[in-house]
Scaffold this motif. Sequence first.
Motif, PDB file in Angstrom:
ATOM      1  N   ALA A 316       0.837  -1.200   0.000  1.00  0.00           N
ATOM      2  CA  ALA A 316       0.000   0.000   0.000  1.00  0.00           C
ATOM      3  C   ALA A 316       0.872   1.250   0.000  1.00  0.00           C
ATOM      4  O   ALA A 316       1.754   1.390   0.853  1.00  0.00           O
ATOM      5  CB  ALA A 316      -0.930   0.004   1.204  1.00  0.00           C
ATOM      6  N   PRO A 317       0.659   2.170  -0.945  1.00  0.00           N
ATOM      7  CA  PRO A 317       1.477   3.382  -1.016  1.00  0.00           C
ATOM      8  C   PRO A 317       1.029   4.441  -0.016  1.00  0.00           C
ATOM      9  O   PRO A 317      -0.124   4.463   0.422  1.00  0.00           O
ATOM     10  CB  PRO A 317       1.239   3.862  -2.448  1.00  0.00           C
ATOM     11  CG  PRO A 317      -0.168   3.426  -2.744  1.00  0.00           C
ATOM     12  CD  PRO A 317      -0.333   2.103  -2.034  1.00  0.00           C
ATOM     13  N   ASP A 318       1.956   5.335   0.333  1.00  0.00           N
ATOM     14  CA  ASP A 318       1.653   6.479   1.187  1.00  0.00           C
ATOM     15  C   ASP A 318       1.251   7.707   0.381  1.00  0.00           C
ATOM     16  O   ASP A 318       0.763   8.684   0.945  1.00  0.00           O
ATOM     17  CB  ASP A 318       2.861   6.834   2.057  1.00  0.00           C
ATOM     18  CG  ASP A 318       3.126   5.794   3.133  1.00  0.00           C
ATOM     19  OD1 ASP A 318       2.153   5.192   3.624  1.00  0.00           O
ATOM     20  OD2 ASP A 318       4.306   5.572   3.474  1.00  0.00           O
ATOM     21  N   GLY A 319       1.493   7.664  -0.934  1.00  0.00           N
ATOM     22  CA  GLY A 319       1.157   8.789  -1.785  1.00  0.00           C
ATOM     23  C   GLY A 319       1.203   8.390  -3.254  1.00  0.00           C
ATOM     24  O   GLY A 319       1.473   7.238  -3.592  1.00  0.00           O
ATOM     25  N   ALA A 320       0.939   9.382  -4.130  1.00  0.00           N
ATOM     26  CA  ALA A 320       0.837   9.167  -5.579  1.00  0.00           C
ATOM     27  C   ALA A 320      -0.329   8.227  -5.881  1.00  0.00           C
ATOM     28  O   ALA A 320      -1.159   7.958  -5.013  1.00  0.00           O
ATOM     29  CB  ALA A 320       2.149   8.672  -6.169  1.00  0.00           C
ATOM     30  N   TYR A 321      -0.408   7.714  -7.126  1.00  0.00           N
ATOM     31  CA  TYR A 321      -1.558   6.851  -7.425  1.00  0.00           C
ATOM     32  C   TYR A 321      -1.166   5.554  -8.120  1.00  0.00           C
ATOM     33  O   TYR A 321      -1.764   5.128  -9.102  1.00  0.00           O
ATOM     34  CB  TYR A 321      -2.660   7.589  -8.181  1.00  0.00           C
ATOM     35  CG  TYR A 321      -2.338   8.441  -9.377  1.00  0.00           C
ATOM     36  CD1 TYR A 321      -1.557   7.999 -10.443  1.00  0.00           C
ATOM     37  CD2 TYR A 321      -2.923   9.718  -9.484  1.00  0.00           C
ATOM     38  CE1 TYR A 321      -1.350   8.786 -11.559  1.00  0.00           C
ATOM     39  CE2 TYR A 321      -2.721  10.515 -10.592  1.00  0.00           C
ATOM     40  CZ  TYR A 321      -1.941  10.045 -11.634  1.00  0.00           C
ATOM     41  OH  TYR A 321      -1.751  10.830 -12.752  1.00  0.00           O
ATOM     42  N   PHE A 322      -0.148   4.901  -7.534  1.00  0.00           N
ATOM     43  CA  PHE A 322       0.291   3.596  -8.015  1.00  0.00           C
ATOM     44  C   PHE A 322       0.433   2.629  -6.842  1.00  0.00           C
ATOM     45  O   PHE A 322       0.767   3.032  -5.725  1.00  0.00           O
ATOM     46  CB  PHE A 322       1.642   3.712  -8.727  1.00  0.00           C
ATOM     47  CG  PHE A 322       1.646   4.703  -9.853  1.00  0.00           C
ATOM     48  CD1 PHE A 322       1.081   4.386 -11.081  1.00  0.00           C
ATOM     49  CD2 PHE A 322       2.198   5.966  -9.679  1.00  0.00           C
ATOM     50  CE1 PHE A 322       1.077   5.307 -12.108  1.00  0.00           C
ATOM     51  CE2 PHE A 322       2.199   6.891 -10.705  1.00  0.00           C
ATOM     52  CZ  PHE A 322       1.632   6.563 -11.930  1.00  0.00           C
ATOM     53  N   VAL A 323       0.196   1.349  -7.144  1.00  0.00           N
ATOM     54  CA  VAL A 323       0.448   0.279  -6.181  1.00  0.00           C
ATOM     55  C   VAL A 323       1.460  -0.671  -6.794  1.00  0.00           C
ATOM     56  O   VAL A 323       1.275  -1.143  -7.920  1.00  0.00           O
ATOM     57  CB  VAL A 323      -0.840  -0.490  -5.841  1.00  0.00           C
ATOM     58  CG1 VAL A 323      -0.510  -1.727  -5.004  1.00  0.00           C
ATOM     59  CG2 VAL A 323      -1.827   0.401  -5.084  1.00  0.00           C
TER      60      VAL A 323
END
Length: 394
Positions: A316-323
Motif C-alpha cells: 500500500a502506497p503512502d502517496g501518488a496513485y500507483f500500487v
Amino acid sequence: MKPIAARIRDFPTTVFTEFSALAQKHQAVNLGQGFPDFDGPEEIREAAVRAVRGGVNQYAVSSGAVVLKEAVAEHALRFYGQKVDPGSEVIVTNGATEALFDVTLGLVDPGDEVIVFEPYYDSYVANVTMAGGVPRYVLLRPPDADHARWWYDPAELEAQFTSKTKFILLNTPHNPTGKVFDRAELEHIASLCIRHDVLAVADEVYEHITFEPARHVRLATIPGMAERTITISSGGKSFSFTGWKVGWAIGTPALCSAVQKTHQFVTFAVAGPMQHAIAEALRLPDAYFIELAQSYRKKRDLLVEMLDTVGLRPIAPDGAYFVMAQIGHLGFPDDFEFCRYLTRDIGVAAIPPTAFYAEHHRVHGSHLARFAFCKRDETLLSAREKLLARLSAK
C-alpha cells in the motif's frame, strides 16, 4: 551512414508504448499508464474555454503567463509557507517532464553526476544521458521485517556523493513506489547537499496526493535548501488534466535562469488558455485538495484489496496513485512476462517496473508489477471482476 545520434541510439522504446498497444489489442482494462480516465473540475475546464473565447490564443510570454506565475507563488505560500517571487523565481514549462529536461540540460555538463533513487520515472536517466551526465543510483527497498515503508540505506546514499555530483533528483511522493519521504529523510538529504555543496531537483507532481499519516514536506523548505533546490510540479496530477501539459519550476533567479535558457529553445512557450485555467485551479478552496486525497485513498484501498484477494501481495502506497505488487511467488521468469500474461490472458494491463531500474539493477524490480488507480470506480471494478474470475482461478 549512422542517422541516429549516439546519445539516444541505445534508448529503448518506452515501456508505456508496448503495454498501451498490448492493452488496446486485447481490450484489457488499462491500469498501466498513469493518467486518469476522467476529467478534472468542470469550472477549470470552463476557465480554459473562457480564455480561448477571450482571445488568449497567441504566444504566451516564454517564461509563463503572469497570472499563472502569481498563482504558483500564492500556492507555495498557502501550502508550504514558501515565499516565491513570481517574476524571477517561477518558469512555466510544457508539463513537468519538460521542466525536468530543461533543468538537466541547463545544469549538467558532460561528466557531471546526478544521484537518482531507483526505481525512477523513466525520463530522469534519459535526460542525464542526453546531457552527457552520469547517473548514480540509490536503491529504494520495499518494506521488510525492520522497515514498515519503502526505505533507502543512508550509507549507500552518502557514498554516491562525490566531487562530480551536480544534483540529487528527488521524487516525493514517489512514482512508482508511492513512498513519501518524511522530514527526517529530507533533513538527511539536505545535510548531504549542504556538506557537498550540491543542488537538489525535487519532482513534487503528486504533492496533493498523500494518505494520512503521511504528509508531503517540500524539500525547499528544509533549512539551508531554499537557495539550492529547484522544485518541479504541474497541473496534471492535482487537477486531472494531464493532456494540458502545464508544469513549472520554482527556484532562485540564478537557477530559474538555467531553466529558462533551455526552455526558450525547447518549446518557447506553453499554451496560454491552459495556463489561465490552471491558475484558477491552484486557487481552488482547501476542500478541493482534501477531497482529492480522500477520493484517491478510497481508490487505493479498493485496488489494494482486490490485488490482495487474488494473491498479488500489494504494498500500500503512502502517496501518488500507483500500487506496487509483489509477484515473485507466482513462478514467472520476470515482470515483463507476468505483465504480458496479465494483459493478454487476464485482460488487465499493468507496467513491469524493471523499466524503471538501471540495466544492472533490474533484478530488484523483476518480482514486482505496477498498477495505477487513477481511474473511475467503474474501471477499477471491471479490473476486479476480471482478476477475480480469471487470475484467482489459476
